[in-house]
Motif scaffolding. Structure first.
Motif, PDB file in Angstrom:
ATOM      1  N   ASP A   1     -52.317  -1.861   8.198  1.00 33.67           N
ATOM      2  CA  ASP A   1     -52.478  -1.540   6.777  1.00 33.67           C
ATOM      3  C   ASP A   1     -51.142  -1.252   6.100  1.00 33.67           C
ATOM      4  OD1 ASP A   1     -52.261   0.815   8.305  1.00 33.67           O
ATOM      5  OD2 ASP A   1     -53.293   1.996   6.772  1.00 33.67           O
ATOM      6  N   LEU A   2     -50.026  -1.385   6.862  1.00 31.31           N
ATOM      7  CA  LEU A   2     -48.696  -1.119   6.316  1.00 31.31           C
ATOM      8  C   LEU A   2     -47.774  -2.313   6.505  1.00 31.31           C
ATOM      9  CD1 LEU A   2     -47.960   2.491   7.648  1.00 31.31           C
ATOM     10  CD2 LEU A   2     -48.823   1.836   5.387  1.00 31.31           C
TER      11      LEU A   2
ATOM     12  N   TYR B   1     -48.516  -3.006  -4.184  1.00 30.86           N
ATOM     13  CA  TYR B   1     -48.652  -3.009  -2.739  1.00 30.86           C
ATOM     14  C   TYR B   1     -47.539  -3.827  -2.104  1.00 30.86           C
ATOM     15  CZ  TYR B   1     -53.270  -1.078  -3.590  1.00 30.86           C
ATOM     16  OH  TYR B   1     -54.299  -0.270  -3.990  1.00 30.86           O
TER      17      TYR B   1
ATOM     18  N   ILE C   1     -44.825   0.601   3.210  1.00 32.16           N
ATOM     19  CA  ILE C   1     -45.602   0.368   1.987  1.00 32.16           C
ATOM     20  C   ILE C   1     -47.006  -0.066   2.373  1.00 32.16           C
ATOM     21  CG2 ILE C   1     -45.716  -0.910  -0.198  1.00 32.16           C
ATOM     22  CD1 ILE C   1     -43.230   0.901   0.015  1.00 32.16           C
ATOM     23  N   GLN C   2     -47.974   0.514   1.683  1.00 34.13           N
ATOM     24  CA  GLN C   2     -49.380   0.180   1.916  1.00 34.13           C
ATOM     25  C   GLN C   2     -49.628  -1.285   1.600  1.00 34.13           C
ATOM     26  OE1 GLN C   2     -51.913   2.448   2.863  1.00 34.13           O
ATOM     27  NE2 GLN C   2     -53.136   0.597   3.097  1.00 34.13           N
ATOM     28  N   ARG C   3     -50.366  -1.968   2.499  1.00 29.16           N
ATOM     29  CA  ARG C   3     -50.782  -3.338   2.227  1.00 29.16           C
ATOM     30  C   ARG C   3     -52.024  -3.316   1.334  1.00 29.16           C
ATOM     31  NH1 ARG C   3     -50.567  -7.355   7.029  1.00 29.16           N
ATOM     32  NH2 ARG C   3     -50.421  -8.719   5.235  1.00 29.16           N
ATOM     33  N   ARG C   4     -52.216  -4.393   0.605  1.00 26.35           N
ATOM     34  CA  ARG C   4     -53.350  -4.497  -0.306  1.00 26.35           C
ATOM     35  C   ARG C   4     -54.663  -4.416   0.506  1.00 26.35           C
ATOM     36  NH1 ARG C   4     -53.065  -5.762  -5.126  1.00 26.35           N
ATOM     37  NH2 ARG C   4     -51.189  -7.013  -4.993  1.00 26.35           N
ATOM     38  N   PRO C   5     -55.583  -3.559   0.082  1.00 27.14           N
ATOM     39  CA  PRO C   5     -56.866  -3.485   0.782  1.00 27.14           C
ATOM     40  C   PRO C   5     -57.602  -4.831   0.729  1.00 27.14           C
ATOM     41  CG  PRO C   5     -56.612  -1.655  -0.746  1.00 27.14           C
ATOM     42  CD  PRO C   5     -55.475  -2.613  -1.024  1.00 27.14           C
TER      43      PRO C   5
ATOM     44  N   GLN D   1     -47.069   1.933  -3.659  1.00 27.90           N
ATOM     45  CA  GLN D   1     -47.896   2.621  -2.663  1.00 27.90           C
ATOM     46  C   GLN D   1     -47.068   2.961  -1.417  1.00 27.90           C
ATOM     47  OE1 GLN D   1     -51.237   3.501  -3.471  1.00 27.90           O
ATOM     48  NE2 GLN D   1     -50.225   2.974  -5.392  1.00 27.90           N
ATOM     49  N   SER D   2     -46.088   3.843  -1.596  1.00 30.30           N
ATOM     50  CA  SER D   2     -45.205   4.253  -0.503  1.00 30.30           C
ATOM     51  C   SER D   2     -45.950   5.150   0.475  1.00 30.30           C
ATOM     52  CB  SER D   2     -44.003   5.007  -1.078  1.00 30.30           C
ATOM     53  OG  SER D   2     -43.234   5.552  -0.032  1.00 30.30           O
ATOM     54  N   ARG D   3     -45.654   4.944   1.748  1.00 31.59           N
ATOM     55  CA  ARG D   3     -46.217   5.782   2.804  1.00 31.59           C
ATOM     56  C   ARG D   3     -45.122   6.398   3.658  1.00 31.59           C
ATOM     57  NH1 ARG D   3     -49.491   5.344  -0.432  1.00 31.59           N
ATOM     58  NH2 ARG D   3     -51.590   4.487  -0.235  1.00 31.59           N
TER      59      ARG D   3
END
Length: 150
Positions: free
Chosen positions: A118-119, A4, A145-149, A79-81
């Protein structure tokens, strides 16, 4: 395993990829997207004093780099967005059929997005090298990049 935004700190470096540039793909890419003589034939390449022979389009080099990156990221779980664009892109040396490319990337900056919590955005410098360790492409991209949930 997943990587993440929080895992990819400033200074994080990575090396990845190995792709050999195929002559027929150089011509096919140029025919479809960059039909300049030096990308289309040996004669056109030979007539150009910069290249001296058939050379891949820089955009083809960028596309091959993207393929190497996505293949690698999927293997290591990044976790690419998507991306928010390029700040820099250059081709310091031509890419030729038969070259074998690899890439090195470094995270230069990291910042959470306030508009999309969240990014995060990573500013990443990627340098692509040929088999002689000569840089053939440099870019600085802003990756989402997605941030850690929580």
């Amino acid at each position: 395993m997943a990587l993440y935004f929080e895992d990819l700190l400033v200074g994080y470096t990575d090396s990845f990829g190995s792709i050999t540039v195929d002559r027929d793909e150089v011509i096919a890419f140029a025919t479809a997207y960059d039909p300049q003589a030096f990308h289309l034939s040996d004669e056109g390449g030979a007539a150009n004093p910069i290249f001296g022979r058939l050379a891949a389009s820089g955009w083809h080099t960028a596309a091959m780099t993207m393929r190497m990156a996505i293949d690698h990221w999927s293997t290591i779980g990044v976790q690419s967005r998507g991306a928010a664009g390029l700040e820099e892109l250059s081709w310091p040396k031509p890419t030729y059929p038969g070259d074998t490319l690899r890439a090195e990337a470094e995270v230069l900056e990291a910042r959470p997005l306030t508009s999309l919590p969240d990014l995060g955005v990573l500013k990443v410098r990627t340098i692509v090298f040929n088999q002689h360790d000569q840089p053939v492409m440099r870019q600085i991209a802003n990756l989402l990049i997605q941030r850690r949930p929580a």
